[in-house]
Design a protein around this motif. Structure first.
Motif, PDB file in Angstrom:
ATOM      1  N   LEU A   1       0.832  -1.204   0.000  1.00 50.82           N
ATOM      2  CA  LEU A   1       0.000   0.000   0.000  1.00 50.82           C
ATOM      3  C   LEU A   1       0.867   1.255   0.000  1.00 50.82           C
ATOM      4  N   ASP A   2       1.858   1.277   0.881  1.00 51.51           N
ATOM      5  CA  ASP A   2       2.744   2.434   1.007  1.00 51.51           C
ATOM      6  C   ASP A   2       3.455   2.717  -0.313  1.00 51.51           C
TER       7      ASP A   2
ATOM      8  N   ASP B   1      -8.048   7.467   7.239  1.00 51.45           N
ATOM      9  CA  ASP B   1      -8.375   6.041   7.370  1.00 51.45           C
ATOM     10  C   ASP B   1      -7.516   5.193   6.444  1.00 51.45           C
ATOM     11  N   ASP B   2      -7.220   5.697   5.246  1.00 58.34           N
ATOM     12  CA  ASP B   2      -6.315   4.975   4.347  1.00 58.34           C
ATOM     13  C   ASP B   2      -4.952   4.800   5.022  1.00 58.34           C
ATOM     14  N   TYR B   3      -4.451   5.878   5.594  1.00 60.07           N
ATOM     15  CA  TYR B   3      -3.163   5.817   6.284  1.00 60.07           C
ATOM     16  C   TYR B   3      -3.196   4.792   7.411  1.00 60.07           C
TER      17      TYR B   3
ATOM     18  N   ARG C   1      -1.496  -0.152  10.140  1.00 59.08           N
ATOM     19  CA  ARG C   1      -1.931  -1.296  10.945  1.00 59.08           C
ATOM     20  C   ARG C   1      -1.462  -2.611  10.329  1.00 59.08           C
ATOM     21  N   LEU C   2      -1.210  -2.592   9.021  1.00 54.95           N
ATOM     22  CA  LEU C   2      -0.619  -3.764   8.374  1.00 54.95           C
ATOM     23  C   LEU C   2       0.904  -3.695   8.408  1.00 54.95           C
TER      24      LEU C   2
ATOM     25  N   LYS D   1       6.581  10.060   1.549  1.00 56.14           N
ATOM     26  CA  LYS D   1       5.755   9.209   2.393  1.00 56.14           C
ATOM     27  C   LYS D   1       4.399   9.859   2.669  1.00 56.14           C
ATOM     28  N   ARG D   2       3.375   9.037   2.607  1.00 59.54           N
ATOM     29  CA  ARG D   2       2.044   9.480   3.000  1.00 59.54           C
ATOM     30  C   ARG D   2       1.930   9.268   4.504  1.00 59.54           C
ATOM     31  N   THR D   3       1.860  10.338   5.263  1.00 60.56           N
ATOM     32  CA  THR D   3       1.731  10.244   6.707  1.00 60.56           C
ATOM     33  C   THR D   3       0.444  10.946   7.135  1.00 60.56           C
TER      34      THR D   3
END
Length: 329
Positions: free
Chosen positions: A146-147, A161-163, A168-169, A234-236
């Motif tokens: 995903l990242d 929520d996407d983040y 969480r994975l 990075k998406r944070t």
């Protein structure tokens, strides 16, 4: 990691002395483990084992130590690959392995550590540990996918929520969920069902704190370059929240930089973005979400450890998890 675990890790790796090229391979396998690190995940394995009644003086403690060593080897081979995939510069205060030796050799070293990790799991002799490690690898790879695909596809139309789904994975299973389970298995106990939701929340809190530290931390304590998440795109939670409220001019400047590969990014604009993020309320927002996730996870963990075989060790474990989920260094 504690010296006895490092000694176990190194005992599995090939010794030098065959030919120069393979001596180089042996040194690369040892590089990241010998750089240190806090050993957070391996210590959680051992803390969980104690809480579930396993005495460090018992013969079966050896199995817990091998599982803890296996978790350390998992983290190190994943970090080698992660640094390549993110085009990172540094790891634990030194150049990343692929910066020192090139991408092909670093990938191969990561693959080698992966194989030796399974030897540590096999040596543990703990029933159920193979399945636990397999689940850890599957979930971590899904989160990493995903990242990476968001970066590859230049996706910024993402929600908090996407983040949270991603971390969480990517972070939660190998940082909290599976170490808790491995400790129980080493003690001959069934992992509590609440370990999964507790670990997912605590792992998210840990990762959000890490994202904050990437912008605000002390480079000597943090172990990676400050602001590296911006250079890597990075998406944070911080950037996604900031984008919802950023002035149009700042937003466009940010997105223009994020469309560029790391070497082509403008250091001055990245420095401006860094300052904009720090001056906004997005860091405080992320810290509030981390506190919320930590409270949820700690509550679930306390319920799961009620009636633990070793109450004192259970309290120590909960205290360690509280420090982990609320860390500021």
């Amino acid at each position: 990691m504690r010296p006895e675990l490092l000694a176990r890790v190194l005992s599995l790796l090939p010794a030098p002395g065959r030919r120069p090229e393979l001596d180089g391979y042996a040194a690369m396998l040892r590089d990241y483990p010998q750089r240190g690190g806090k050993g957070i995940r391996s210590e959680l394995v051992l803390a969980s084992a104690r809480a579930h009644g396993l005495n460090p003086d018992a013969p079966t403690w050896d199995g817990a130590l091998w599982l803890a060593a296996g978790v350390e080897m998992f983290q190190n081979w994943v970090l080698i690959h992660d640094d390549i995939e993110d085009d990172s510069e540094d790891r634990r205060g030194r150049p990343a392995l692929h910066r020192l030796h090139g991408v092909p050799l670093a990938i191969n070293a990561g693959d080698g550590l992966h194989a030796y990790m399974w030897e540590a799991v096999w040596k543990s002799g703990v029933p159920g540990s193979m399945d636990a490690f397999l689940g850890m690898i599957h979930r971590t790879a899904e989160g990493q996918h995903l990242d990476l695909c968001w970066v590859e596809d230049s996706r910024w139309d993402l929600t908090p929520d996407d983040y949270l789904d991603m971390v969480r994975l990517k972070t939660s299973y190998y940082t909290v969920v599976v170490p808790l389970a491995l400790g129980a298995l080493a003690a001959g106990a069934a992992p509590h069902a609440a370990f999964e939701p507790a670990g997912r929340a605590l792992g998210a809190a840990f990762q959000i704190r890490d994202d904050v530290l990437n912008l605000t931390g002390d480079p000597q304590k943090y172990g990676k370059e400050i602001g590296g998440d911006l250079l890597e795109g990075k998406r944070t939670l911080i950037t996604l929240h900031w984008l919802e409220h950023a002035p149009a001019e700042q937003r466009e400047a940010f997105l223009a930089q994020m469309r560029l590969p790391r070497p082509d990014k403008d250091p001055q604009v990245i420095a401006d973005v860094h300052r904009w993020l720090l001056d906004s309320g997005s860091v405080a927002h992320a810290q509030a979400v981390a506190a919320q996730e930590a409270a949820l996870g700690l509550g679930l963990l306390e319920q799961a450890l009620q009636g633990a075989a070793n109450p004192d060790a259970a309290r120590e474990l909960i205290g360690a998890m509280r420090a982990l989920a609320t860390r500021d260094a």
